[in-house]
Write a protein that holds these residues in place. Structure first.
Motif, PDB file in Angstrom:
ATOM      1  N   SER A   1      29.809   6.338   1.329  1.00 53.12           N
ATOM      2  CA  SER A   1      31.005   7.080   1.736  1.00 53.12           C
ATOM      3  C   SER A   1      31.009   8.475   1.133  1.00 53.12           C
ATOM      4  CB  SER A   1      32.253   6.309   1.301  1.00 53.12           C
ATOM      5  OG  SER A   1      33.425   7.027   1.594  1.00 53.12           O
ATOM      6  N   ARG A   2      30.622   8.580  -0.155  1.00 54.69           N
ATOM      7  CA  ARG A   2      30.587   9.891  -0.809  1.00 54.69           C
ATOM      8  C   ARG A   2      29.565  10.807  -0.121  1.00 54.69           C
ATOM      9  NH1 ARG A   2      34.049   7.170  -2.677  1.00 54.69           N
ATOM     10  NH2 ARG A   2      34.593   6.825  -4.871  1.00 54.69           N
ATOM     11  N   LEU A   3      28.439  10.242   0.291  1.00 56.39           N
ATOM     12  CA  LEU A   3      27.397  11.052   0.926  1.00 56.39           C
ATOM     13  C   LEU A   3      27.890  11.652   2.240  1.00 56.39           C
ATOM     14  CD1 LEU A   3      24.179   8.922   0.275  1.00 56.39           C
ATOM     15  CD2 LEU A   3      24.954  10.960  -0.935  1.00 56.39           C
ATOM     16  N   GLU A   4      28.709  10.893   2.963  1.00 48.56           N
ATOM     17  CA  GLU A   4      29.261  11.449   4.207  1.00 48.56           C
ATOM     18  C   GLU A   4      30.086  12.697   3.913  1.00 48.56           C
ATOM     19  OE1 GLU A   4      32.249  12.635   6.599  1.00 48.56           O
ATOM     20  OE2 GLU A   4      32.889  11.066   5.195  1.00 48.56           O
ATOM     21  N   GLY A   5      30.918  12.643   2.864  1.00 49.75           N
ATOM     22  CA  GLY A   5      31.711  13.808   2.505  1.00 49.75           C
ATOM     23  C   GLY A   5      30.865  14.970   2.022  1.00 49.75           C
ATOM     24  N   ILE A   6      29.765  14.657   1.361  1.00 56.41           N
ATOM     25  CA  ILE A   6      28.891  15.697   0.805  1.00 56.41           C
ATOM     26  C   ILE A   6      28.193  16.502   1.901  1.00 56.41           C
ATOM     27  CG2 ILE A   6      26.652  15.903  -0.380  1.00 56.41           C
ATOM     28  CD1 ILE A   6      27.681  13.998  -2.490  1.00 56.41           C
ATOM     29  N   THR A   7      28.014  15.916   3.073  1.00 59.93           N
ATOM     30  CA  THR A   7      27.340  16.669   4.145  1.00 59.93           C
ATOM     31  C   THR A   7      28.039  17.987   4.431  1.00 59.93           C
ATOM     32  OG1 THR A   7      28.615  15.478   5.842  1.00 59.93           O
ATOM     33  CG2 THR A   7      26.459  14.570   5.237  1.00 59.93           C
ATOM     34  N   LYS A   8      29.365  18.015   4.272  1.00 61.43           N
ATOM     35  CA  LYS A   8      30.100  19.262   4.526  1.00 61.43           C
ATOM     36  C   LYS A   8      29.704  20.340   3.527  1.00 61.43           C
ATOM     37  CE  LYS A   8      33.912  16.789   4.421  1.00 61.43           C
ATOM     38  NZ  LYS A   8      35.316  16.352   4.413  1.00 61.43           N
ATOM     39  N   VAL A   9      29.450  19.941   2.284  1.00 60.62           N
ATOM     40  CA  VAL A   9      29.096  20.905   1.240  1.00 60.62           C
ATOM     41  C   VAL A   9      27.745  21.554   1.542  1.00 60.62           C
ATOM     42  CG1 VAL A   9      28.612  21.185  -1.218  1.00 60.62           C
ATOM     43  CG2 VAL A   9      30.443  19.638  -0.459  1.00 60.62           C
ATOM     44  N   TYR A  10      26.783  20.742   1.979  1.00 63.53           N
ATOM     45  CA  TYR A  10      25.418  21.233   2.156  1.00 63.53           C
ATOM     46  C   TYR A  10      25.135  21.717   3.578  1.00 63.53           C
ATOM     47  CZ  TYR A  10      24.654  19.383  -2.479  1.00 63.53           C
ATOM     48  OH  TYR A  10      24.740  19.150  -3.821  1.00 63.53           O
ATOM     49  N   GLY A  11      26.154  21.627   4.446  1.00 61.16           N
ATOM     50  CA  GLY A  11      25.981  22.134   5.797  1.00 61.16           C
ATOM     51  C   GLY A  11      24.958  21.371   6.603  1.00 61.16           C
ATOM     52  N   VAL A  12      24.838  20.056   6.368  1.00 65.62           N
ATOM     53  CA  VAL A  12      23.882  19.225   7.098  1.00 65.62           C
ATOM     54  C   VAL A  12      24.633  18.150   7.865  1.00 65.62           C
ATOM     55  CG1 VAL A  12      22.037  19.644   5.443  1.00 65.62           C
ATOM     56  CG2 VAL A  12      23.563  17.693   5.101  1.00 65.62           C
ATOM     57  N   GLY A  13      23.971  17.571   8.836  1.00 67.02           N
ATOM     58  CA  GLY A  13      24.600  16.519   9.621  1.00 67.02           C
ATOM     59  C   GLY A  13      24.421  15.140   9.034  1.00 67.02           C
ATOM     60  N   ILE A  14      23.383  14.944   8.206  1.00 63.00           N
ATOM     61  CA  ILE A  14      23.081  13.617   7.658  1.00 63.00           C
ATOM     62  C   ILE A  14      22.696  13.780   6.193  1.00 63.00           C
ATOM     63  CG2 ILE A  14      21.721  11.505   7.903  1.00 63.00           C
ATOM     64  CD1 ILE A  14      20.936  12.532  10.731  1.00 63.00           C
ATOM     65  N   ALA A  15      23.201  12.872   5.357  1.00 68.29           N
ATOM     66  CA  ALA A  15      22.766  12.810   3.958  1.00 68.29           C
ATOM     67  C   ALA A  15      22.492  11.357   3.614  1.00 68.29           C
ATOM     68  CB  ALA A  15      23.833  13.387   3.021  1.00 68.29           C
ATOM     69  N   VAL A  16      21.296  11.077   3.038  1.00 62.87           N
ATOM     70  CA  VAL A  16      20.933   9.707   2.687  1.00 62.87           C
ATOM     71  C   VAL A  16      20.599   9.657   1.201  1.00 62.87           C
ATOM     72  CG1 VAL A  16      20.008   9.372   5.007  1.00 62.87           C
ATOM     73  CG2 VAL A  16      18.446   9.875   3.121  1.00 62.87           C
ATOM     74  N   GLY A  17      20.763   8.477   0.619  1.00 61.12           N
ATOM     75  CA  GLY A  17      20.431   8.283  -0.779  1.00 61.12           C
ATOM     76  C   GLY A  17      18.943   8.073  -0.983  1.00 61.12           C
ATOM     77  N   GLU A  18      18.524   8.158  -2.263  1.00 63.08           N
ATOM     78  CA  GLU A  18      17.098   8.048  -2.567  1.00 63.08           C
ATOM     79  C   GLU A  18      16.557   6.654  -2.288  1.00 63.08           C
ATOM     80  OE1 GLU A  18      16.591   9.084  -6.627  1.00 63.08           O
ATOM     81  OE2 GLU A  18      18.317   7.942  -7.322  1.00 63.08           O
ATOM     82  N   VAL A  19      17.392   5.620  -2.395  1.00 70.37           N
ATOM     83  CA  VAL A  19      16.920   4.264  -2.084  1.00 70.37           C
ATOM     84  C   VAL A  19      16.605   4.148  -0.597  1.00 70.37           C
ATOM     85  CG1 VAL A  19      17.518   1.818  -2.122  1.00 70.37           C
ATOM     86  CG2 VAL A  19      18.214   3.296  -4.021  1.00 70.37           C
TER      87      VAL A  19
END
Length: 754
Positions: free
Chosen positions: A628-646
């Protein structure tokens, strides 16, 4: 032979007869099964919807509709307009009575006379003749006074509400009070207060009537009181009062059953009351109005309500004011003034329509009073129902046990049709309100017991699986699960899964730029496309919609070892679908669609979770929270998708752009986050070059080699000027130059908010 037959069919017959006994106990009142009661309510509502309406010209609804509001002005109207409406109805059209489904509880000061009077007494008191001119205008600007004059000596009934611990306005005279009951108790809906009309308006009107609605516990309006008790008085509802004025009733009094030993259950519930007697005009024989418990009756709703409902004539209030309605439509008619305009909130949930005009509740009851026909549950209803259940149960219990499947089906269907037909006939022709749910349930139960119990339970087991998981996973997975249902359940367990969160960027702005209808279509198209990508393309489990957000996961209930790969592939597909949708939306002139997707893998708790009120098959745990946090972080980095290292490690077949090392709120350990680009073999040379230069720039930032990092970022911004990630890091370098992070800096970005 008889012994052999008993051995063969005896157990089935016995069980069938036992079911019949249980059914008899239910309908006789010795046993109460809430589910059966709810089914009876459903069938009663269905039966009412099946009756076709017949237009009754005696009752007309004067509708303050959208046309009236457009022509006359916003509602509520000032009393001058209402007075003109009353005069038109009574003097021009000559109605038999007019009932207002409206309360006039506040004085009308819209004429501005109060302001003029204050000016005459203060600022303009020295202006010659001004005070006299204002005084001369008083009668013309006293809008309440104009309505009083219009009401005097006219057959007009004003509506009002009952209330608790509030007394405002003036009540009309009650039909009777506790002093006239000779010590008898008369159970009724009792209130301590009221919200009534202004004193002088009520004094001028013929009488008043209560229009408070009393819905059943499920929120559906099925009954209405004829009388309610306020203090020591018994006051009529709007329908009874309006009918009484139209019929020129001299009085309405209760009729008591004098033989206490012969009191029915209905009469006992009403303290011995049998009916109300309405003494009409000079007639010697009074009209008899049966009453149910708490002086209420079942409302016989006719049609679906409204101008096109088919039961009552509707005329626009604007047409009445303008005299455009033919006199033959309204002359000597009972008129109810109400509104069907959606914004005026006079719509009720009823068995025939979830948005039924409140004014027609009174119209239906008036029709029943005029016809002298009320849908009632006769005192012998329990006996009729018990006999029906007994006959049907015994016949089916004995017959179905020895019949082949096809004849059994035909017999059970014929029995059910006969029961429904008899119930419908007694309702329409005899005005009886009988229950039939228990009889129909008994038919089904005996049929299942004797013919198809094995097949039924097998199908029910598979259907239960489909019901539990069909909304979550792809149809082909449900079919796979149905082949081995014992392997799947909704019990909680811990698994390695991949979870996804999706959200629309700037949804508040989008919603403000669309009409409600457009917004509904916008969000439906978006959610449909995203859901199809999740379920059909890569067989994910659709968890829930959270407004415009979507939650899904892979790896349960059907286990996939490649759940991370499926999740990443789906996220790329969803971004492609969003771009396709966006082209369509822009062509329609709608706001741009952009979505952010957060994806994470790890150990999660999955299963049927929730409360006793509502449950859902969902996932929980730290790995879910990070997604859930990664979805919110996409706005910060200007990307459409953010995934964790696992997730990245579990799906190495994709090319990724590392975004950062972050410490999200609620977690102490930093995690690397990445943006999936595409399947590695599908990445072109230009993109590979850009990824290589970016990762060099990121390494330079972490090593605090600001000049090298700035040079690489400048090169990248030329390659992809629209990518917000590069601009973000340029800003960070500017900040770090001014505020050096120190030699021990770990390169981690900490987020303090969700």
């Amino acid at each position: 032979m008889r012994i052999k037959t008993l051995k063969k069919y005896g157990l089935r017959w016995t069980l069938g007869l036992l079911l019949t006994v249980v059914a008899v106990l239910q309908v006789s009142g010795a046993l109460r099964i809430d589910a059966i009661e709810r089914m009876d309510t459903f069938f009663a509502d269905l039966r009412m919807r099946l009756v076709k309406p017949v237009l009754d010209p005696r009752i007309v609804v004067v509708d303050i509709d959208e046309k009236s509001i457009a022509e006359v002005g916003h509602f509520p109207w000032n009393r001058k307009i209402v007075a003109r409406l009353v005069t038109q109805l009574t003097e021009h059209y000559g109605v038999a009575s007019a009932g207002f489904d409206i309360v006039f509880a506040e004085a009308d000061n819209t004429s501005g006379y109060d302001v003029l009077e204050q000016l005459a007494q203060r600022e303009m008191k020295d202006v010659g003749g001004f005070g006299a001119r204002v005084a001369a205008m008083k009668d013309a600007l006293d809008y309440d006074g104009l309505l009083v004059k219009a009401l005097e000596d006219q057959p007009v009934v004003l509506g009002y509400n009952v209330a608790e611990d509030q007394r405002k306005g003036k009540l009309p005279d009650p039909f009777f009070n506790t002093d006239t009951l000779n010590g008898r108790e008369l159970p009724a809906n009792t209130y301590n207060g009221y919200l009534a009309n202004l004193d002088r308006l009520q004094d001028a009107a013929a009488t008043g009537g209560i229009f408070t609605a009393l819905p059943d516990p499920d929120g559906i309006l099925r009954h209405t009181a004829l009388l309610m008790r306020i203090g020591d008085g018994f006051y009529p509802t709007l329908s009874l009062a309006t009918a009484a004025v139209a019929l020129q009733a001299r009085a309405i009094t209760p009729l008591w059953e004098t033989n206490v030993a012969e009191l029915s259950a209905r009469q006992r519930a009403n303290g011995g009351l049998d009916t109300l007697l309405m003494f009409v005009g000079q007639k010697k024989a009074p009209m008899r109005i049966p009453v149910g418990e708490n002086l209420s009756n079942l409302i016989e709703f006719r049609g679906v309500g409204g101008p096109k409902g088919g039961a009552f004539t509707y005329v626009s209030a604007a047409d009445v004011l303008a005299g455009r309605v033919g006199k033959e439509v309204l002359a000597d008619r009972i008129v109810l003034i109400g509104t069907t305009a959606p914004g005026l909130l006079d719509l009720r949930a009823t068995p025939v329509n979830s948005a039924y005009p409140g004014v027609e509740v009174h119209a239906n009851m008036i029709k029943s009073i005029l016809d002298g026909r009320f849908k009632v549950r006769p005192d012998y209803a329990d006996g009729v129902e018990a006999l029906q259940v007994g006959v049907v149960g015994v016949v089916l219990a004995l017959a179905l046990g020895v019949m082949a499947p096809l004849p059994s089906i035909l017999l059970a269907a014929a029995m059910a049709g006969a029961v429904f037909g008899f119930n419908y006939w007694t309702y329409t022709e005899m005005d009886w309100v009988l229950k039939m749910a228990m009889t129909l349930v008994l038919i089904a139960a005996v049929f299942v017991l004797n013919v198809a119990w094995g097949y039924f339970f097998e199908v029910r087991r598979n259907r239960g699986l489909v019901s539990r998981f069909g909304e979550y996973v792809a149809p082909e997975l449900v079919a796979q699960m149905a082949e081995n249902p014992e392997q799947y359940n909704m019990d909680g367990e811990s698994r390695e899964l991949t979870v996804m969160f999706v959200d629309v960027r700037g949804f508040t702005t989008i919603s403000e730029g669309l009409t409600p209808k457009q917004l509904r279509e916008y969000i439906n198209l978006y959610l449909t496309a995203m859901s199809e990508d999740i379920r059909s393309a890569h067989q994910g489990t659709l968890d829930k919609y959270i407004g415009d957000a979507v939650m899904a996961f892979w790896g349960a209930p059907v286990h996939f070892s490649d759940h991370a790969r499926r999740g990443v592939a789906t996220s790329l597909l969803m971004q492609a679908s969003a771009r396709r949708l966006n082209e369509d939306f822009i062509a329609r002139g709608w706001p741009e669609l952009k979505i952010g997707i957060g994806l994470n893998s790890g150990l999660m708790h999955v299963g049927d979770m929730g409360s006793n009120i509502r449950r859902a098959y969902t996932v929980m745990g730290d790995a879910v929270n990070l997604g859930s946090r990664l979805e919110g972080i996409t706005k910060v980095y200007g990307v459409g998708i953010a995934v964790g290292e696992v997730t990245r490690a579990a799906a190495p077949e994709f090319a990724y752009r590392e975004l950062d090392l972050v410490r999200v709120k609620g977690k102490n350990e930093p995690v690397a986050i990445f943006e999936p680009v595409a399947l590695a073999p599908e990445v072109d040379a230009a993109t590979l070059h850009e990824l290589e230069r970016w990762h060099l720039a990121l390494a330079a930032v972490r090593a605090q080699r600001w000049d090298q990092a700035e040079s690489l970022l400048a090169e990248l911004q030329i390659l992809s000027p629209q990518r917000g990630l590069y601009a973000l890091y340029v800003e960070r370098i500017v900040y770090y130059r001014a505020h050096p992070p120190g030699e021990n800096w770990d390169g981690v970005t900490t987020f303090e908010t969700k």
